[in-house]
Scaffold this motif. Structure first.
Motif, PDB file in Angstrom:
ATOM      1  N   HIS A  77      40.272  31.581  46.249  1.00 24.81           N
ATOM      2  CA  HIS A  77      40.743  30.191  46.204  1.00 24.81           C
ATOM      3  C   HIS A  77      41.149  29.717  47.585  1.00 24.81           C
ATOM      4  O   HIS A  77      41.386  28.539  47.807  1.00 24.81           O
ATOM      5  CB  HIS A  77      42.064  30.109  45.404  1.00 24.81           C
ATOM      6  CG  HIS A  77      41.912  30.197  43.940  1.00 24.81           C
ATOM      7  ND1 HIS A  77      42.243  31.322  43.232  1.00 24.81           N
ATOM      8  CD2 HIS A  77      41.494  29.289  43.044  1.00 24.81           C
ATOM      9  CE1 HIS A  77      42.035  31.093  41.959  1.00 24.81           C
ATOM     10  NE2 HIS A  77      41.577  29.868  41.809  1.00 24.81           N
ATOM     11  N   ALA A 100      29.511  28.674  31.447  1.00 23.46           N
ATOM     12  CA  ALA A 100      30.264  29.049  32.649  1.00 23.46           C
ATOM     13  C   ALA A 100      29.407  28.897  33.899  1.00 23.46           C
ATOM     14  O   ALA A 100      29.922  28.551  34.960  1.00 23.46           O
ATOM     15  CB  ALA A 100      30.774  30.480  32.520  1.00 23.46           C
ATOM     16  N   LEU A 123      32.764  31.236  22.332  1.00 23.25           N
ATOM     17  CA  LEU A 123      34.212  31.353  22.144  1.00 23.25           C
ATOM     18  C   LEU A 123      34.538  30.758  20.780  1.00 23.25           C
ATOM     19  O   LEU A 123      34.548  29.549  20.622  1.00 23.25           O
ATOM     20  CB  LEU A 123      34.926  30.585  23.276  1.00 23.25           C
ATOM     21  CG  LEU A 123      36.343  31.007  23.611  1.00 23.25           C
ATOM     22  CD1 LEU A 123      36.399  32.457  24.068  1.00 23.25           C
ATOM     23  CD2 LEU A 123      36.903  30.104  24.707  1.00 23.25           C
ATOM     24  N   TYR A 137      29.105  31.606  27.320  1.00 25.05           N
ATOM     25  CA  TYR A 137      29.991  32.449  26.511  1.00 25.05           C
ATOM     26  C   TYR A 137      30.180  31.786  25.162  1.00 25.05           C
ATOM     27  O   TYR A 137      30.263  30.563  25.065  1.00 25.05           O
ATOM     28  CB  TYR A 137      31.373  32.573  27.168  1.00 25.05           C
ATOM     29  CG  TYR A 137      31.429  33.362  28.455  1.00 25.05           C
ATOM     30  CD1 TYR A 137      31.221  34.738  28.470  1.00 25.05           C
ATOM     31  CD2 TYR A 137      31.730  32.731  29.658  1.00 25.05           C
ATOM     32  CE1 TYR A 137      31.308  35.465  29.650  1.00 25.05           C
ATOM     33  CE2 TYR A 137      31.816  33.447  30.848  1.00 25.05           C
ATOM     34  CZ  TYR A 137      31.608  34.805  30.832  1.00 25.05           C
ATOM     35  OH  TYR A 137      31.698  35.507  32.003  1.00 25.05           O
ATOM     36  N   PRO A 192      37.536  25.849  42.281  1.00 28.62           N
ATOM     37  CA  PRO A 192      38.732  25.788  41.444  1.00 28.62           C
ATOM     38  C   PRO A 192      38.708  26.803  40.306  1.00 28.62           C
ATOM     39  O   PRO A 192      37.663  27.371  39.986  1.00 28.62           O
ATOM     40  CB  PRO A 192      38.716  24.354  40.897  1.00 28.62           C
ATOM     41  CG  PRO A 192      37.359  23.816  41.143  1.00 28.62           C
ATOM     42  CD  PRO A 192      36.731  24.633  42.224  1.00 28.62           C
ATOM     43  N   SER A 193      39.864  26.999  39.711  1.00 30.63           N
ATOM     44  CA  SER A 193      39.998  27.894  38.563  1.00 30.63           C
ATOM     45  C   SER A 193      39.058  27.449  37.437  1.00 30.63           C
ATOM     46  O   SER A 193      38.961  26.256  37.162  1.00 30.63           O
ATOM     47  CB  SER A 193      41.457  27.850  38.092  1.00 30.63           C
ATOM     48  OG  SER A 193      41.619  28.715  37.015  1.00 30.63           O
ATOM     49  N   GLY A 194      38.358  28.393  36.860  1.00 28.03           N
ATOM     50  CA  GLY A 194      37.467  28.085  35.751  1.00 28.03           C
ATOM     51  C   GLY A 194      36.101  27.587  36.181  1.00 28.03           C
ATOM     52  O   GLY A 194      35.253  27.253  35.342  1.00 28.03           O
ATOM     53  N   SER A 195      35.828  27.554  37.478  1.00 29.78           N
ATOM     54  CA  SER A 195      34.546  27.002  37.951  1.00 29.78           C
ATOM     55  C   SER A 195      33.379  27.980  37.781  1.00 29.78           C
ATOM     56  O   SER A 195      32.222  27.577  37.921  1.00 29.78           O
ATOM     57  CB  SER A 195      34.677  26.563  39.409  1.00 29.78           C
ATOM     58  OG  SER A 195      35.071  27.642  40.227  1.00 29.78           O
ATOM     59  N   GLY A 196      33.681  29.267  37.526  1.00 32.77           N
ATOM     60  CA  GLY A 196      32.604  30.227  37.280  1.00 32.77           C
ATOM     61  C   GLY A 196      32.454  31.303  38.345  1.00 32.77           C
ATOM     62  O   GLY A 196      31.488  32.068  38.329  1.00 32.77           O
ATOM     63  N   LYS A 197      33.416  31.405  39.256  1.00 30.65           N
ATOM     64  CA  LYS A 197      33.303  32.345  40.379  1.00 30.65           C
ATOM     65  C   LYS A 197      33.248  33.799  39.901  1.00 30.65           C
ATOM     66  O   LYS A 197      32.369  34.563  40.318  1.00 30.65           O
ATOM     67  CB  LYS A 197      34.491  32.179  41.350  1.00 30.65           C
ATOM     68  CG  LYS A 197      34.664  30.777  41.889  1.00 30.65           C
ATOM     69  CD  LYS A 197      35.853  30.680  42.821  1.00 30.65           C
ATOM     70  CE  LYS A 197      37.196  31.023  42.186  1.00 30.65           C
ATOM     71  NZ  LYS A 197      37.638  30.082  41.139  1.00 30.65           N
ATOM     72  N   SER A 198      34.188  34.181  39.047  1.00 30.46           N
ATOM     73  CA  SER A 198      34.223  35.579  38.593  1.00 30.46           C
ATOM     74  C   SER A 198      32.999  35.905  37.747  1.00 30.46           C
ATOM     75  O   SER A 198      32.426  36.996  37.850  1.00 30.46           O
ATOM     76  CB  SER A 198      35.486  35.859  37.766  1.00 30.46           C
ATOM     77  OG  SER A 198      36.625  35.734  38.572  1.00 30.46           O
ATOM     78  N   THR A 199      32.600  34.939  36.930  1.00 25.33           N
ATOM     79  CA  THR A 199      31.396  35.127  36.121  1.00 25.33           C
ATOM     80  C   THR A 199      30.205  35.390  37.027  1.00 25.33           C
ATOM     81  O   THR A 199      29.433  36.332  36.811  1.00 25.33           O
ATOM     82  CB  THR A 199      31.139  33.860  35.269  1.00 25.33           C
ATOM     83  OG1 THR A 199      32.283  33.637  34.447  1.00 25.33           O
ATOM     84  CG2 THR A 199      29.902  34.011  34.399  1.00 25.33           C
ATOM     85  N   VAL A 214      30.712  27.993  25.788  1.00 31.38           N
ATOM     86  CA  VAL A 214      31.203  27.636  27.128  1.00 31.38           C
ATOM     87  C   VAL A 214      30.097  27.952  28.128  1.00 31.38           C
ATOM     88  O   VAL A 214      29.668  29.100  28.242  1.00 31.38           O
ATOM     89  CB  VAL A 214      32.468  28.452  27.488  1.00 31.38           C
ATOM     90  CG1 VAL A 214      32.943  28.088  28.896  1.00 31.38           C
ATOM     91  CG2 VAL A 214      33.573  28.230  26.478  1.00 31.38           C
TER      92      VAL A 214
HETATM   93  N1  LIG Z   1      34.613  36.386  28.288  1.00 34.73           N
HETATM   94  C1  LIG Z   1      34.652  35.056  28.201  1.00 34.73           C
HETATM   95  N2  LIG Z   1      34.507  34.428  27.011  1.00 34.73           N
HETATM   96  C2  LIG Z   1      34.544  33.085  26.922  1.00 34.73           C
HETATM   97  N3  LIG Z   1      34.679  32.270  27.971  1.00 34.73           N
HETATM   98  C3  LIG Z   1      34.824  32.830  29.176  1.00 34.73           C
HETATM   99  C4  LIG Z   1      34.825  34.247  29.368  1.00 34.73           C
HETATM  100  N4  LIG Z   1      34.978  34.507  30.685  1.00 34.73           N
HETATM  101  C5  LIG Z   1      35.092  33.319  31.289  1.00 34.73           C
HETATM  102  N5  LIG Z   1      34.990  32.298  30.386  1.00 34.73           N
HETATM  103  C6  LIG Z   1      34.997  30.869  30.703  1.00 34.73           C
HETATM  104  O1  LIG Z   1      34.008  30.600  31.673  1.00 34.73           O
HETATM  105  C7  LIG Z   1      34.471  29.679  32.636  1.00 34.73           C
HETATM  106  C8  LIG Z   1      34.384  30.300  34.018  1.00 34.73           C
HETATM  107  O2  LIG Z   1      35.289  31.394  34.090  1.00 34.73           O
HETATM  108  P1  LIG Z   1      35.463  32.285  35.377  1.00 34.73           P
HETATM  109  O3  LIG Z   1      36.376  33.392  35.033  1.00 34.73           O
HETATM  110  O4  LIG Z   1      34.133  32.644  35.905  1.00 34.73           O
HETATM  111  O5  LIG Z   1      36.165  31.250  36.375  1.00 34.73           O
HETATM  112  P2  LIG Z   1      36.764  31.470  37.825  1.00 34.73           P
HETATM  113  O6  LIG Z   1      36.134  30.478  38.713  1.00 34.73           O
HETATM  114  O7  LIG Z   1      36.683  32.899  38.200  1.00 34.73           O
HETATM  115  O8  LIG Z   1      38.286  31.054  37.607  1.00 34.73           O
HETATM  116  P3  LIG Z   1      39.628  31.665  38.297  1.00 34.73           P
HETATM  117  O9  LIG Z   1      39.655  31.081  39.672  1.00 34.73           O
HETATM  118  O10 LIG Z   1      40.728  31.108  37.429  1.00 34.73           O
HETATM  119  O11 LIG Z   1      39.556  33.150  38.282  1.00 34.73           O
HETATM  120  C9  LIG Z   1      35.878  29.291  32.213  1.00 34.73           C
HETATM  121  O12 LIG Z   1      35.799  28.096  31.488  1.00 34.73           O
HETATM  122  C10 LIG Z   1      36.308  30.421  31.321  1.00 34.73           C
HETATM  123  O13 LIG Z   1      37.216  29.975  30.356  1.00 34.73           O
END
Ligand SMILES: Nc1ncnc2c1ncn2[C@@H]1O[C@H](COP(=O)(O)OP(=O)(O)OP(=O)(O)O)[C@@H](O)[C@H]1O
Ligand SMILES: [Mg+2]
Length: 284
Positions: free
Chosen positions: A239, A57, A50, A48, A76-83, A55
């Motif tokens: 989580h 991800a 930013l 990404y 953990p939060s921010g590890s990339g799961k949703s991505t 970043v």
């Molecule tokens: N649209 C975006 N633009 C810039 N950075 C992004 C974007 N979406 C996610 N990120 C970054 O990518 C990384 C992974 O994000 P992601 O949402 O996949 O994490 P996650 O594991 O789902 O976290 P959570 O458990 O908090 O939902 C994070 O560092 C986040 O800040």
């Protein structure tokens, strides 16, 4: 048009899956073995931009999900799961690497074809429901049919909507709008909507994240049932070890990579203890 047969009156051939009178699930016996790959990620990266910072991800994720399998992505939060889930479901495109969904390489498709594939093959449950406030329960669940240009009040569409409303135990609530439902009921509407088109794969991002313990447990049981009884393939982001314990296999995501894989197998008890012990062993 009023021609044709009305299939809507009591046509569900399957017993309601969550009615109180349903017989209990068998505690032993042969369970269907997941077979064949339905979803594959090949060396996925996602960068990404930013502001003026990049970043990373996802840093090279490969995985395979078998047909009928229930896979949990933990981390953990921010590890990339949703991505990762968004890439797997074709909601976004990777920076590099490929996603193969039921035999089709998403990155080689045009946007139109990728959208078609996504609508045909995937159902998405988001953390914050994403229901349309002005539509009632029936209309929200019917939305995929409406988008596809099918009248959701008639024929097979109506029968299918009734079936999923039974599955999530919302029969009788069809006319409620989302603001007239509890959080757990809203999440069940979102689940019904994701399942209504009988997607090959259900992708769920923290579907119990903001529900209380008991309601979250009900949603997880519905998910598990749709997998165990209907052969639904599921990828669940969570989580929560208790949620992940419903899965056949847990992939541990850390800092944009898959760090560990924990095979739990299909169990009827869904006891979280073995998974929690294993995560502790791994220092997670
Ligand atoms: N649209 C975006 N633009 C810039 N950075 C992004 C974007 N979406 C996610 N990120 C970054 O990518 C990384 C992974 O994000 P992601 O949402 O996949 O994490 P996650 O594991 O789902 O976290 P959570 O458990 O908090 O939902 C994070 O560092 C986040 O800040
Ligand atoms: Mg997330």
């Amino acid at each position: 048009m009023t021609t044709g047969i009305d299939y809507t009156a009591g046509v569900s051939t399957k017993p309601p899956l969550s009615s109180p009178t349903r017989p209990p699930l068998p505690s032993t016996g042969v369970r269907p073995r997941p077979d064949g790959t339905i979803l594959e990620a090949r060396n996925l990266t996602k960068r990404y931009r930013l502001g003026n910072r990049d970043v990373d991800a996802l840093k090279g994720v490969s995985l395979k999900v078998r047909r009928g399998e229930f896979v949990a992505l933990m981390g953990p939060s921010g590890s990339g799961k949703s991505t990762l889930l968004q890439l797997l479901g074709g909601l976004d495109r990777p920076t590099s690497g490929e996603v193969v969904l039921d035999g089709e390489v998403i990155s080689r498709l045009s946007d139109t074809d990728a959208t078609r594939l996504r609508r045909e093959k995937t159902g998405f449950v988001f953390q914050f429901f994403n229901l349309i406030p002005l539509l009632d329960v029936y209309e929200n669940v019917a939305l995929p049919f409406t988008i596809a240009g099918t009248d959701p009040r008639r024929g097979e569409a109506a029968a299918r909507i009734r079936e999923v409303l039974e599955l999530v135990d919302l029969v009788g609530r069809e006319r409620n709008r989302p603001d007239q439902l509890s959080a757990g009921e809203q999440q069940r509407v979102a689940l019904a909507r994701a399942l209504v088109m009988e997607p090959a794969i259900l992708l769920a991002d923290e579907p119990t994240g903001n529900l209380d313990y008991a309601t979250g447990g009900e949603i997880l049981d519905e998910l598990w049932r749709s997998c165990d009884e209907l052969g639904q393939t599921i990828v669940l982001v969570t989580h929560d070890a208790r949620a992940a314990a419903h899965a056949d296999r847990v992939l541990v995501v850390g800092d944009g990579l898959i760090r560990d894989e924990i095979e739990l197998g299909r169990r009827t008890d869904r006891d979280a203890r073995p998974l929690i012990d294993r995560l502790a062993q791994l220092g997670l």
